[in-house]
Design a protein around this motif. Structure first.
Motif, PDB file in Angstrom:
ATOM      1  N   ALA A 126       0.828  -1.207   0.000  1.00 38.82           N
ATOM      2  CA  ALA A 126       0.000   0.000   0.000  1.00 38.82           C
ATOM      3  C   ALA A 126       0.855   1.245   0.000  1.00 38.82           C
ATOM      4  O   ALA A 126       0.588   2.220  -0.720  1.00 38.82           O
ATOM      5  CB  ALA A 126      -0.932  -0.015   1.211  1.00 38.82           C
ATOM      6  N   ILE A 127       1.927   1.241   0.801  1.00 35.79           N
ATOM      7  CA  ILE A 127       2.825   2.391   0.872  1.00 35.79           C
ATOM      8  C   ILE A 127       3.487   2.634  -0.480  1.00 35.79           C
ATOM      9  O   ILE A 127       3.605   3.771  -0.944  1.00 35.79           O
ATOM     10  CB  ILE A 127       3.877   2.180   1.976  1.00 35.79           C
ATOM     11  CG1 ILE A 127       3.209   2.255   3.343  1.00 35.79           C
ATOM     12  CG2 ILE A 127       4.985   3.231   1.875  1.00 35.79           C
ATOM     13  CD1 ILE A 127       4.097   1.809   4.480  1.00 35.79           C
ATOM     14  N   ARG A 128       3.934   1.580  -1.121  1.00 35.76           N
ATOM     15  CA  ARG A 128       4.558   1.726  -2.446  1.00 35.76           C
ATOM     16  C   ARG A 128       3.582   2.355  -3.443  1.00 35.76           C
ATOM     17  O   ARG A 128       3.946   3.234  -4.228  1.00 35.76           O
ATOM     18  CB  ARG A 128       5.020   0.362  -2.960  1.00 35.76           C
ATOM     19  CG  ARG A 128       6.213  -0.233  -2.232  1.00 35.76           C
ATOM     20  CD  ARG A 128       6.711  -1.471  -2.950  1.00 35.76           C
ATOM     21  NE  ARG A 128       7.810  -2.105  -2.240  1.00 35.76           N
ATOM     22  CZ  ARG A 128       7.684  -3.088  -1.380  1.00 35.76           C
ATOM     23  NH1 ARG A 128       6.491  -3.580  -1.120  1.00 35.76           N
ATOM     24  NH2 ARG A 128       8.730  -3.607  -0.772  1.00 35.76           N
ATOM     25  N   MET A 129       2.339   1.885  -3.419  1.00 33.84           N
ATOM     26  CA  MET A 129       1.360   2.393  -4.367  1.00 33.84           C
ATOM     27  C   MET A 129       1.009   3.849  -4.103  1.00 33.84           C
ATOM     28  O   MET A 129       0.778   4.624  -5.039  1.00 33.84           O
ATOM     29  CB  MET A 129       0.090   1.531  -4.287  1.00 33.84           C
ATOM     30  CG  MET A 129       0.303   0.092  -4.772  1.00 33.84           C
ATOM     31  SD  MET A 129      -1.185  -0.917  -4.633  1.00 33.84           S
ATOM     32  CE  MET A 129      -2.217  -0.163  -5.908  1.00 33.84           C
ATOM     33  N   LEU A 130       0.996   4.248  -2.844  1.00 31.94           N
ATOM     34  CA  LEU A 130       0.614   5.610  -2.494  1.00 31.94           C
ATOM     35  C   LEU A 130       1.752   6.609  -2.666  1.00 31.94           C
ATOM     36  O   LEU A 130       1.504   7.783  -2.948  1.00 31.94           O
ATOM     37  CB  LEU A 130       0.105   5.663  -1.041  1.00 31.94           C
ATOM     38  CG  LEU A 130      -1.227   4.964  -0.780  1.00 31.94           C
ATOM     39  CD1 LEU A 130      -1.474   4.840   0.715  1.00 31.94           C
ATOM     40  CD2 LEU A 130      -2.369   5.705  -1.443  1.00 31.94           C
ATOM     41  N   THR A 131       2.973   6.167  -2.491  1.00 33.39           N
ATOM     42  CA  THR A 131       4.105   7.099  -2.539  1.00 33.39           C
ATOM     43  C   THR A 131       4.964   6.946  -3.800  1.00 33.39           C
ATOM     44  O   THR A 131       5.726   7.837  -4.132  1.00 33.39           O
ATOM     45  CB  THR A 131       5.018   6.888  -1.327  1.00 33.39           C
ATOM     46  OG1 THR A 131       5.600   5.580  -1.388  1.00 33.39           O
ATOM     47  CG2 THR A 131       4.244   7.027  -0.017  1.00 33.39           C
ATOM     48  N   GLY A 132       4.859   5.786  -4.445  1.00 32.47           N
ATOM     49  CA  GLY A 132       5.719   5.546  -5.601  1.00 32.47           C
ATOM     50  C   GLY A 132       7.123   5.161  -5.199  1.00 32.47           C
ATOM     51  O   GLY A 132       7.996   5.002  -6.044  1.00 32.47           O
ATOM     52  N   GLY A 133       7.377   4.996  -3.881  1.00 31.44           N
ATOM     53  CA  GLY A 133       8.710   4.657  -3.394  1.00 31.44           C
ATOM     54  C   GLY A 133       8.951   3.172  -3.425  1.00 31.44           C
ATOM     55  O   GLY A 133       8.037   2.359  -3.550  1.00 31.44           O
ATOM     56  N   SER A 134      10.218   2.784  -3.321  1.00 38.71           N
ATOM     57  CA  SER A 134      10.599   1.385  -3.221  1.00 38.71           C
ATOM     58  C   SER A 134      11.368   1.193  -1.933  1.00 38.71           C
ATOM     59  O   SER A 134      12.103   2.069  -1.501  1.00 38.71           O
ATOM     60  CB  SER A 134      11.468   0.964  -4.401  1.00 38.71           C
ATOM     61  OG  SER A 134      12.618   1.768  -4.473  1.00 38.71           O
TER      62      SER A 134
END
Length: 223
Positions: free
Chosen positions: A214-222
């Motif tokens: 979820a965090i990856r999808m919301l922030t675009g971070g890896s």
């Protein structure tokens, strides 16, 4: 290659946070202006400790700030934390900055000045900083129910792929819901057509194992 995180100031907060970050595999450098605090921090041999004033560029240079991925300013002085974040971003090119503030009225100003994530020291989030870690995209994750459910605070920055989108357009995993949108001093209970703005802080509730996706999808971070 290990992600490198720079902590500036903070005393006990820096100690707790650095231990958590090291345990998650990050490489951590701590800058502290108090020599006695540096001696305490240096008891952890895995930690890089620099004695000096983190608001001074030559001290940040000594801490190799230009090779860090995240900087977190934990001083009790709000103005120092803002200066540290601005130096780290503008002079040393650190991509993501986090600042602790004691006055919640300053949060919007800090965001306007380019700080990526601002945490109010007098809110309940303070205890999270002392016990949890900031992952690369600066989300706080708190496990509840024996770890079966996680609550995360996820900031929406200008680089977020969901900034400007409606909630239903985010395509989050089925076991993930956005329980609240914190926008300035306002708490919004979201609907599917709620639009996400830069500067929003999302309170995300997820089943175990879904929080990182979820965090990856919301922030675009890896991670």
């Amino acid at each position: 290659m290990k992600k490198r995180i720079l902590l500036v100031g903070g005393r006990s907060k820096a100690k707790s946070l650095s231990q958590s970050l090291l345990g998650r595999g990050f490489e951590v450098t701590v800058v502290n202006r108090t020599y006695e605090d540096c001696l305490t921090l240096a008891e952890n041999k895995s930690l890089h400790v620099i004695h000096g004033d983190g608001t001074k560029p030559h001290i940040l240079d000594e801490a190799d700030a230009s090779h860090c991925h995240i900087s977190i300013a934990l001083s009790s002085v709000d103005e120092d934390n803002l200066l540290v974040c601005q130096l780290c971003k503008k002079k040393f090119g650190i991509r993501k900055t986090v600042a602790l503030v004691s006055d919640p009225k300053k949060r919007d100003f800090f965001y306007k000045m380019g700080v990526d994530s601002v945490v109010c020291a007098i809110s309940a989030v303070t205890s999270v900083i002392e016990q949890q870690t900031f992952v690369e995209d600066m989300a706080n994750i708190v496990p509840i129910g024996n770890g079966k459910v996680h609550i995360a605070q996820v900031p929406i920055s200008e680089s977020s792929p969901v900034a400007g989108k409606k909630l239903w357009e985010t395509n989050l995993p089925k076991e993930v819901i956005v329980g609240c949108i914190l926008r300035g001093d306002t708490a919004i209970i979201p609907r599917g057509d709620s639009r996400l703005h830069v500067g929003d802080m999302l309170v995300v509730i997820s089943g175990s194992g879904q929080e990182m996706e979820a965090i990856r999808m919301l922030t675009g971070g890896s991670l």
